[in-house]
Design an enzyme around this catalytic site. Structure first.
Site, PDB file in Angstrom:
ATOM      1  N   ARG A  99       0.831  -1.209   0.000  1.00 25.50           N
ATOM      2  CA  ARG A  99       0.000   0.000   0.000  1.00 25.50           C
ATOM      3  C   ARG A  99       0.861   1.252   0.000  1.00 25.50           C
ATOM      4  NH1 ARG A  99      -4.080   0.858   4.492  1.00 25.50           N
ATOM      5  NH2 ARG A  99      -2.338   0.181   5.801  1.00 25.50           N
ATOM      6  N   SER A 144       6.969  -4.944   7.688  1.00 23.33           N
ATOM      7  CA  SER A 144       6.549  -5.963   8.674  1.00 23.33           C
ATOM      8  C   SER A 144       7.315  -7.271   8.504  1.00 23.33           C
ATOM      9  CB  SER A 144       5.036  -6.200   8.557  1.00 23.33           C
ATOM     10  OG  SER A 144       4.345  -5.011   8.803  1.00 23.33           O
ATOM     11  N   ASP A 184       4.691  -2.620  12.721  1.00 19.33           N
ATOM     12  CA  ASP A 184       3.239  -2.425  12.731  1.00 19.33           C
ATOM     13  C   ASP A 184       2.679  -2.247  14.148  1.00 19.33           C
ATOM     14  OD1 ASP A 184       3.763  -5.051  13.425  1.00 19.33           O
ATOM     15  OD2 ASP A 184       2.210  -5.937  12.165  1.00 19.33           O
TER      16      ASP A 184
END
Length: 924
Positions: free
Chosen positions: A549, A610, A664
């Protein structure tokens, strides 16, 4: 004409009223006889009124809204399970009240589905009239003597015996072996029994007798025994219907609908006690003068009105009253009666059955009438047959209306448009009146057209069913013990949770000091949480899987606005060269900037990455190893921010300011921290689990400086990898760990996170199946399949809004052939596993917040925890269990849990925004 009427006495034009096909009727029919027969006709509208009224009374009683003298009692029998065919063993049954003025003792051997069927032994004892009407102790002593006399001829020896007590009178049951008599019926009137526990009275009598060691396991009425006595293999039988001396029905109701039980799962057998149904509006129009006379002359005037129109104890008496009336009016027997005909109780159910039977012929009718002291003509015999048919047809139709009410109730409670169900039938009316069942069946079809009903005659009058109740109770008790033993290690005490909290505190301290510890306590170089003054536009990248993203995050006075786009990362890129991967990422960023009109602008960028990293600074993160299907070359051991900056330089036309690389969990804390300045802890409970928190910099040995704070990434999924959690690890945890891609690692995570809970449950289910506790002991290939039991099923199964049938549907979709009992036990397994996970997570949070409180020297700490992850968010009870555990283990901390929105995207931008704010303040 109403279609239901054709089942009764309404015939075609010119037919005088005799309903049986082929039965000749007198041509010179008396108007008086016609008038009597007409009274027993019941229309379809009247039957539907009875069906509706009885259903309303049932539902009112279930809700606990019935008055002091309810129309029907809807009594829980505490039978929560029907047989599944594996029941075995020898059982004694004592029947009282099922067959009028007699008592029966049975020795029943159950052999399961596979075993050779063994016929039960039985003996019937006639109860003297003085015992039926005498003191209660006399009746129960009589029963105990009969038991001993029966057992004396059997090779019992000193073995302990399990007894099922069939007690067929209205009782208030408060347990499977606790039942208080409400009122005597069927001609019994013993003193000092109403209001008493009949099981205790029987136990006392057996003890006074002293001959045998007998454990009264269950008290059952004959209706429940009838339902439970269905032969295995014909499908689940969940309704019992008895028409003997009296009448009653029972059925399996959803426990959550029974107000007095306060249960929300499973089913329970309800004894309707419909003999007492007495709604004047429904019954008044179908009651005759003969019904009222019978009621007035009975032992219990005004009570059991419905039963008196159906039960075998009363059908003969109704026929007698009609015949006596017609004789006295001169319509039968030449106007003559006899002393016998005038005597109450002189015509029995057996007489009615014989006279009604068309195959018996007129000669048999003549013989019965002559035994009554009458001298009938041929036409008399024919009309007597018509009277018998009229009385019995009405009884069958009324019984059908009541059964249709039960079927309607089942359709509604189980939310089924079409109901397919087996009804077990018992009692002498069914046995001796084949036509009764055929009228019943046809009437039910008309009143409940959406129900496909299979009627199954009970085996040996319900005695086998009572033994089956006893056997099922024994099986369930054994299975309950095995289930409790299996789940006991998952039920953590406060002391065990406090020990986990203490061990985590110790591991945190060691990790912060750089000593050997299962907690790595990694500095994130995030030195502050948002204070609300952050402003500006920021880019965020979120790389953690096959989708990537890019986000534009605008932080303004009115809040945070986010625009984003998802880009896929082809497998060839994820497993190609590192340069190819990071060039692809930069291409996606450039594309996003063009679409957002940002080309040429150099915005601060936060990068949520992540994958396992060792962070050396806010914008420095060394990739330790790829996971999640990535394997790009020349990246492990490299600073991923440098790799991204090199790709930006290769693109030349773009300028990007990479400010921070973000985990995260930290992003989750920062995302919530923008809304709540007290948020200083981040928690992830999804596929994996982790936590971070704001630590005092003086306690972080690996970073210079003594003032201020720094967010520490605990990487607590690895807690216990040093063996410190071994005392909590079960054989099922060991199975899951050994089958994982990283045996011996992430032990805490494997007891908490969504990736593993379903597998733990699956291994428990396999174990319980091998013990015969679940699925009748039959292993299925589907359950052997790894990862078949997804963690999302735990969330669905434990949902409070799901009825048990929906839980069953979820499990049946997995190919698991299960009963309601199986569904309940699977639910308990899921609850035990998820509760342990939530409590362990809570113990971890308690360790973190207590550390913060002590760091700051506070008596009481008020703090918020930002949380993300599908398990925490979607499981119906996980969040409340975590919070409850934290309250218990950290009572001096007031902890609020906030669910994060987009910790990976919004959180990364806010880490960047805070870093920019701090940098600007430093420059000033």
């Amino acid at each position: 004409m109403d279609s239901i009427g054709s089942l009764g006495l309404q015939q075609g034009e010119g037919a005088p009223g005799c309903p049986q096909e082929g039965l000749p009727c007198p041509s010179n029919t008396s108007e008086m006889v016609q008038e009597c027969l007409q009274q027993f006709k019941v229309t379809g509208a009247q039957l539907r009124q009875i069906q509706t009224s009885l259903l309303g009374s049932m539902e009112q009683a279930l809700r606990g809204q019935a008055g002091p003298a309810p129309a029907v009692r809807m009594l829980p029998t505490y039978v929560g399970s029907i047989p599944h065919g594996t029941e075995q063993g020898d059982f004694v049954v004592l029947e009282l009240g099922a067959t009028g003025a007699s008592l029966r003792v049975l020795w029943v051997t159950l052999t399961g589905i596979e075993g050779h069927k063994v016929e039960p032994r039985s003996q019937e004892f006639v109860i003297p009239q003085e015992v039926m009407l005498g003191p209660g102790q006399q009746l129960f002593d009589f029963a105990a003597r009969c038991l001993s006399e029966f057992l004396d001829v059997l090779p019992v020896g000193n073995q302990g015996l399990q007894l099922g007590f069939s007690f067929s009178f209205p009782c208030h049951q408060t347990g499977l072996d606790k039942s208080t008599l409400i009122s005597w019926t069927k001609g019994f009137k013993c003193s000092d029994v109403e209001g008493q526990d009949v099981v205790q009275l029987l136990r006392d009598a057996i003890q006074r007798q002293g001959a045998y060691s007998i454990d009264v396991v269950a008290v059952v009425n004959d209706t429940v025994g009838t339902m439970m006595g269905c032969e295995p293999g014909v499908g689940p039988c969940e309704v019992g219907l008895v028409v003997d001396t009296g009448t009653n029905a029972c059925y399996m109701e959803e426990a959550r609908h029974v107000a007095v039980l306060d249960e929300d799962r499973g089913r329970v057998c309800i004894s309707i006690e419909w003999g007492s149904f007495s709604d004047e509006g429904a019954l008044g129009p179908v009651q005759t003068i003969f019904d009222r006379t019978l009621d007035h002359e009975s032992l219990n005037p005004g009570a059991q009105r419905f039963e008196k129109m159906i039960g075998g104890l009363y059908l003969g008496e109704l026929v007698r009253l009609v015949l006596a009336h017609l004789a006295q009016r001169g319509a039968l027997f030449g106007g003559h009666t006899s002393p016998v005909l005038r005597s109450q109780g002189s015509i029995l159910l057996e007489h009615v059955a014989e006279m009604e039977d068309p195959s018996a012929g007129a000669a048999r009718v003549h013989a019965v009438l002559q035994d009554l002291g009458l001298n009938p003509k041929a036409s008399d015999a024919e009309w007597v047959q018509c009277v018998c048919v009229a009385v019995c047809t009405r009884a069958a139709q009324l019984c059908a209306a009541a059964l249709a009410a039960v079927l309607s109730r089942l359709q509604h409670s189980r939310e089924q448009q079409a109901l397919q169900i087996a009804v077990a039938t018992g009692g002498r009316v069914f046995e001796r009146h084949p036509r009764f069942l055929s009228v019943l069946r046809e009437t039910v079809m008309l009143l409940a057209p959406d129900c496909n009903v299979c009627f199954i005659p009970s085996v040996d009058g319900g005695g086998r069913g009572v033994a089956m109740v006893t056997a099922v109770a024994a099986r369930l008790a054994a299975h309950r013990r095995l289930l409790e033993e299996t789940l006991a290690p998952f039920r953590l005490t406060r002391e065990q949770l406090a020990e986990v909290q203490a061990q985590m505190r110790e591991a945190m301290a060691k990790g912060l000091q750089g000593e050997a510890s299962s907690l790595r306590m990694l500095p994130t170089y995030v030195r502050a949480t948002p204070d609300g003054s952050e402003r500006g536009d920021f880019l965020a990248l979120d790389l953690g899987g096959t989708n990537f993203r890019v986000l534009l995050v605008r932080v303004a006075t009115g809040g945070v606005q986010i625009s984003s786009q998802i880009y896929s990362i082809p497998e060839c890129v994820a497993q190609g060269s590192g340069q190819q991967l990071f060039d692809h990422i930069v291409d996606c960023i450039v594309d996003f900037q063009q679409k957002q009109g940002l080309s040429g602008q150099s915005l601060p960028l936060g990068f949520t990455f992540s994958f396992p990293c060792r962070q050396m600074g806010l914008d420095q993160g060394i990739l330790l190893n790829w996971t999640k299907g990535f394997n790009a070359s020349d990246c492990e051991g490299q600073d991923v921010v440098c790799l991204l900056r090199e790709a930006i330089r290769r693109r030349q036309a773009v300028e990007l300011n990479v400010v921070a690389i973000v985990n995260d969990t930290v992003g989750t804390m920062m995302s919530c921290g923008y809304e709540d300045p007290h948020c200083e802890v981040g928690l992830i409970v999804g596929t994996g689990t982790n936590a971070c928190y704001m630590e005092e910099l003086r306690n972080v040995a690996s970073v210079d400086g003594d003032s201020g704070q720094m967010c520490i990434n605990t990487e607590w999924g690895a807690f216990g990898d040093d063996g410190s959690l071994s005392m909590l690890s079960t054989r099922f945890d060991a199975c899951v760990d050994q089958a994982s891609i990283n045996p011996g690692k992430q032990r805490f995570e494997k007891m908490i996170s969504g990736m593993y809970l379903g597998e733990i449950v699956r291994h428990i289910l396999l174990h319980l199946t091998s013990l015969g506790v679940l699925f009748r002991g039959q292993q299925t290939q589907r359950l052997q399949t790894r990862d078949i039991f997804k963690t999302k099923f735990l969330s669905e199964i434990e949902s409070d809004s799901l009825a048990l049938r929906q839980v069953r549907a979820i499990l049946e979709d997995l190919g698991l052939p299960l009963t309601s009992d199986d569904a309940l036990m699977v639910l308990e397994v899921c609850q035990a596993v998820s509760k342990r996970a939530a409590q362990l997570c809570g113990a971890g949070v308690a360790a973190v917040v207590e550390k913060i409180r002590e760091n700051r020297g506070l008596e009481e700490l008020t703090i918020s925890v930002g949380v993300d992850g599908t398990l925490y968010k979607l499981h119906p009870h996980f969040s409340s269990l975590v919070a409850a555990t934290v309250r218990e283990l950290a009572p001096r901390c007031v902890v609020t849990f906030l669910q994060s929105e987009d910790g990976s995207g919004k959180g990364a931008a806010l880490v960047t925004a805070v870093a920019c704010r701090l940098a600007q303040r430093t420059r000033v």
